[in-house]
Write an enzyme that holds these catalytic residues in place. Structure first.
Site, PDB file in Angstrom:
ATOM      1  N   ARG A 122      34.558  55.221   2.765  1.00 20.34           N
ATOM      2  CA  ARG A 122      34.698  56.796   1.053  1.00 20.34           C
ATOM      3  C   ARG A 122      36.494  56.458   1.112  1.00 20.34           C
ATOM      4  NH1 ARG A 122      34.470  61.404   0.027  1.00 20.34           N
ATOM      5  NH2 ARG A 122      35.097  61.594  -2.596  1.00 20.34           N
ATOM      6  N   LYS A 187      31.167  62.567  13.826  1.00 18.36           N
ATOM      7  CA  LYS A 187      29.658  61.366  12.735  1.00 18.36           C
ATOM      8  C   LYS A 187      28.760  60.269  13.384  1.00 18.36           C
ATOM      9  CE  LYS A 187      31.936  58.409   8.768  1.00 18.36           C
ATOM     10  NZ  LYS A 187      32.726  58.249   8.171  1.00 18.36           N
ATOM     11  N   ARG A 321      37.017  69.077   3.355  1.00 21.55           N
ATOM     12  CA  ARG A 321      36.860  69.674   5.224  1.00 21.55           C
ATOM     13  C   ARG A 321      35.855  70.692   5.309  1.00 21.55           C
ATOM     14  NH1 ARG A 321      37.618  65.017   4.813  1.00 21.55           N
ATOM     15  NH2 ARG A 321      39.254  63.975   5.420  1.00 21.55           N
TER      16      ARG A 321
END
Length: 325
Positions: A122, A187, A321
C-alpha cells in the site's frame, strides 16, 4: 527461465546431482549447467557444489504447482475460480491483471508468481519478493456497487486471510487497519486493492495479497517487524497448500461481499482487531493525529477517540501507527 525451472525441479529433492547427470537430463552441456547454477544464486537460491558429488540446494524449494493448489482449495472456493495463471517471474501480479482490464477478464481470474520484480504494498511501498519463498497472489473481481460501499472490501478480505491461517493451524493472527495481517504484532501478510470504474459502478477490482512463507536469509531489506509461516506453525504447511487455502477463502469472501457488503464480516474483524483500545497515530497529509482506536464503523472507516471527540478516517492516503511500535 524454462531451463532454470527444470533445473530447480531436479534439485528440489535435496540430493546431490552431478553436472554430467544434470546436463544429460536437461539436454545441455556441463558448462551450461554451471551457468544456470550461477543464475540460481543470483535469484537468491543458494546451491552447494562439492567436488565428486555435484550440486545440491542449500534449502528445499517448492515451486508453484497447479494441481496441488487446486487440491488444497475448498470446493466452494474452487467453483468461484475462473482462471489460474502461474508465472516464474513478472513485474507484479497486480499490475499484470490491471493491464488486462477490458480484455475479457472474468470474476475469479487469479494469478500467482514465483517472484515479483516490482512487487508493491500500500502507498507504493515495495514488497520484498524472493524467488519461490512466499505467496504472491492477485485475483480480479467485478462489483456492481458504488465506491462508498466498496470501502470495506479490504477489511472483509482481511478476515478471509485470518480464516485461511486458522485452516492452516495458525492462531493468534490479528488485523491492523486497513490492510495488514499480523501475528503477535509482526507482519505476516498484506493486502493491496486497485480499482477501476465509474462512480455509479460497475467497479473492476484487483486484489493482491502477499504472505511470508519462508523468509530465512531473505529479510535484510524489510524495515518492520515480520514473521513467516515456517517460523510460527507447529507443522509448516507446504507453500502450495497455503496458496490454495488462501485463494479459496479470498474468493469466497469476494463473492459474499458482492451480495452482502461488509456487515457479515464486522464481528469477525472486530474480534481480530490489533488496534482496538490502543493508542495510535494517524498520519494524513501534513497532519499527525493522536488518539485511541475504537474499532471501525459499518463502512470500514476506523474510529479514533481524540481530545476533540470521536473521529472517522477512511483509508485513502491515511497511515496508521500503533504508538510505541
Amino acid at each position: 527461465m524454462k531451463t532454470k525451472l527444470a533445473l530447480l525441479k531436479i534439485l528440489a529433492d535435496g540430493r546431490f546431482h552431478s553436472g554430467e547427470a544434470l546436463g544429460a537430463r536437461l539436454g545441455v552441456s556441463r558448462t551450461a549447467v554451471w551457468k544456470q547454477i550461477q543464475t540460481l544464486q543470483q535469484l537468491g537460491i543458494e546451491c552447494h557444489s562439492v567436488s565428486g558429488k555435484g550440486y545440491r540446494l542449500a534449502q528445499p524449494v517448492e515451486l508453484l504447482d497447479r494441481e496441488a493448489i487446486l487440491a488444497a482449495m475448498q470446493e466452494s472456493g474452487r467453483g468461484l475460480l475462473s482462471t489460474l495463471e502461474l508465472y516464474p517471474e513478472i513485474h507484479s501480479s497486480n499490475r499484470h491483471l490491471m493491464e488486462r482490464l477490458g480484455q475479457g477478464l472474468t470474476a475469479g481470474h487469479a494469478c500467482m508468481v514465483e517472484r515479483q520484480l516490482a512487487g508493491r504494498g500500500r502507498r507504493g511501498r515495495s514488497w520484498v519478493s524472493p524467488f519461490a519463498r512466499n505467496i504472491y497472489l492477485s485475483f480480479y473481481w467485478r462489483f456492481e456497487m458504488s465506491p462508498q460501499l466498496l470501502s470495506g472490501l479490504g477489511l472483509a478480505l482481511g478476515t478471509g486471510v485470518v480464516r485461511a491461517l486458522r485452516q492452516l493451524g495458525i492462531d493468534d493472527a490479528s488485523l491492523k487497519w486497513p490492510n495488514d495481517v499480523l501475528w503477535r504484532g509482526r507482519k505476516l501478510a498484506g493486502i493491496l486493492l486497485e480499482m477501476s470504474g465509474e462512480n455509479a459502478g460497475p467497479y473492476h477490482v484487483v486484489v493482491g495479497v502477499g504472505m511470508n512463507v519462508n523468509m530465512a536469509g531473505h529479510a535484510a531489506d524489510i524495515d518492520q517487524p515480520w514473521v513467516d509461516l515456517h517460523s510460527i506453525a507447529a507443522e509448516p504447511p507446504s507453500r502450495n497448500r497455503a496458496a490454495g487455502v488462501l485463494l479459496s477463502q479470498l474468493l469466497q469472501v469476494a463473492h459474499q461481499f458482492q451480495h452482502s457488503g461488509l456487515a457479515p464480516f464486522l464481528e469477525e474483524w472486530h474480534a481480530a482487531d490489533a488496534c482496538a483500545g490502543r493508542e495510535v497515530l494517524i498520519h494524513q497529509a501534513d497532519q499527525c493525529i493522536a488518539g485511541r482506536a475504537a474499532g471501525v464503523d459499518a463502512s470500514g472507516a476506523i474510529l479514533i477517540e481524540t481530545d476533540s471527540g470521536l473521529r472517522r478516517f477512511h483509508s485513502g492516503d491515511v497511515s496508521l501507527r500503533l504508538q510505541g511500535s
